[in-house]
Motif scaffolding. Structure first.
Motif, mmCIF file in Angstrom:
data_model
loop_
_atom_site.group_PDB
_atom_site.id
_atom_site.type_symbol
_atom_site.label_atom_id
_atom_site.label_comp_id
_atom_site.label_asym_id
_atom_site.label_seq_id
_atom_site.Cartn_x
_atom_site.Cartn_y
_atom_site.Cartn_z
ATOM 1 N N UNK A 37 0.836 -1.200 0.000
ATOM 2 C CA UNK A 37 0.000 0.000 0.000
ATOM 3 C C UNK A 37 0.876 1.257 0.000
ATOM 4 N N UNK A 38 1.894 1.275 0.854
ATOM 5 C CA UNK A 38 2.760 2.460 0.931
ATOM 6 C C UNK A 38 3.542 2.667 -0.363
ATOM 7 N N UNK A 39 4.030 1.599 -0.957
ATOM 8 C CA UNK A 39 4.766 1.731 -2.219
ATOM 9 C C UNK A 39 3.853 2.255 -3.317
ATOM 10 N N UNK A 40 2.621 1.741 -3.372
ATOM 11 C CA UNK A 40 1.664 2.240 -4.370
ATOM 12 C C UNK A 40 1.325 3.701 -4.116
ATOM 13 N N UNK A 41 1.216 4.076 -2.861
ATOM 14 C CA UNK A 41 0.893 5.465 -2.522
ATOM 15 C C UNK A 41 2.041 6.393 -2.889
ATOM 16 N N UNK A 42 3.273 5.959 -2.596
ATOM 17 C CA UNK A 42 4.439 6.784 -2.930
ATOM 18 C C UNK A 42 4.541 6.972 -4.433
ATOM 19 N N UNK A 43 4.302 5.901 -5.185
ATOM 20 C CA UNK A 43 4.400 6.021 -6.639
ATOM 21 C C UNK A 43 3.222 6.791 -7.213
ATOM 22 N N UNK A 44 2.078 6.779 -6.523
ATOM 23 C CA UNK A 44 0.921 7.542 -6.954
ATOM 24 C C UNK A 44 0.212 6.975 -8.162
ATOM 25 N N UNK A 45 0.585 5.792 -8.575
ATOM 26 C CA UNK A 45 0.016 5.215 -9.792
ATOM 27 C C UNK A 45 -1.440 4.812 -9.590
ATOM 28 N N UNK A 46 -1.751 4.154 -8.492
ATOM 29 C CA UNK A 46 -3.080 3.594 -8.314
ATOM 30 C C UNK A 46 -4.076 4.545 -7.666
ATOM 31 N N UNK A 47 -3.616 5.635 -7.087
ATOM 32 C CA UNK A 47 -4.502 6.526 -6.355
ATOM 33 C C UNK A 47 -4.746 7.834 -7.093
ATOM 34 N N UNK A 48 -4.333 7.918 -8.314
ATOM 35 C CA UNK A 48 -4.503 9.165 -9.056
ATOM 36 C C UNK A 48 -3.472 10.195 -8.617
ATOM 37 N N UNK A 49 -3.897 11.436 -8.587
ATOM 38 C CA UNK A 49 -2.980 12.517 -8.237
ATOM 39 C C UNK A 49 -2.821 12.597 -6.724
ATOM 40 N N UNK A 50 -1.601 12.365 -6.251
ATOM 41 C CA UNK A 50 -1.269 12.439 -4.835
ATOM 42 C C UNK A 50 -0.255 13.564 -4.672
ATOM 43 N N UNK A 51 -0.488 14.412 -3.683
ATOM 44 C CA UNK A 51 0.404 15.556 -3.496
ATOM 45 C C UNK A 51 1.808 15.084 -3.127
ATOM 46 N N UNK A 52 2.776 15.908 -3.460
ATOM 47 C CA UNK A 52 4.174 15.580 -3.207
ATOM 48 C C UNK A 52 4.440 15.410 -1.721
ATOM 49 N N UNK A 53 3.823 16.227 -0.887
ATOM 50 C CA UNK A 53 4.027 16.139 0.563
ATOM 51 C C UNK A 53 3.550 14.782 1.081
ATOM 52 N N UNK A 54 2.384 14.332 0.617
ATOM 53 C CA UNK A 54 1.869 13.029 1.051
ATOM 54 C C UNK A 54 2.759 11.891 0.568
ATOM 55 N N UNK A 55 3.298 12.012 -0.623
ATOM 56 C CA UNK A 55 4.213 10.983 -1.128
ATOM 57 C C UNK A 55 5.479 10.926 -0.291
ATOM 58 N N UNK A 56 6.003 12.090 0.085
ATOM 59 C CA UNK A 56 7.227 12.129 0.895
ATOM 60 C C UNK A 56 6.969 11.524 2.269
ATOM 61 N N UNK A 57 5.836 11.875 2.887
ATOM 62 C CA UNK A 57 5.496 11.321 4.196
ATOM 63 C C UNK A 57 5.329 9.808 4.104
ATOM 64 N N UNK A 58 4.659 9.317 3.073
ATOM 65 C CA UNK A 58 4.484 7.876 2.894
ATOM 66 C C UNK A 58 5.831 7.196 2.664
#
Length: 78
Positions: A37-58
Motif C-alpha cells: 500500500x505504501x509503495x503504491x501510494x508513494x508512486x501515486x500510480x493507483x490513487x490518481x494525483x497524490x500531493x508531493x508532501x503526502x508521497x514524501x510522508x508515505x
C-alpha cells in the motif's frame, strides 16, 4: 471499481487463510499488505494525483518501517 473489489476479496481471503490454517505467518502477509500500500501510494500510480508532501510522508514511513523490521529481525536472530 471491479478491480478494487477483486483486490479487497483477495486481501480478505489471505487474512482468513492466515487465521484458520496453521503454519502460515500472518505477520508476513500484513507486512506485505502495508508495504505494498505504501509503495503504491508513494508512486501515486493507483490513487490518481497524490500531493508531493503526502508521497514524501508515505516514503519516510515506509523507510522507517523497513528499518524497524530489519532491526527487530536482527535482534531475534541472535
Amino acid at each position: 471499481m471491479s478491480m478494487a473489489r477483486t483486490f479487497l476479496l483477495f486481501i480478505v481471503l489471505n487474512i482468513a487463510t492466515d487465521i484458520f490454517v496453521s503454519g502460515i505467518d500472518i505477520a508476513g502477509h500484513l507486512g506485505g499488505l502495508v508495504g505494498g500500500f505504501l509503495i503504491a501510494y508513494v508512486s501515486g500510480v493507483t490513487f490518481g494525483k497524490v500531493s508531493l508532501v503526502k508521497r514524501i510522508v508515505a516514503g519516510i514511513t515506509l523507510v522507517v518501517i523497513i528499518i524497524a523490521m530489519f532491526i527487530m529481525g536482527m535482534r531475534s536472530s541472535f
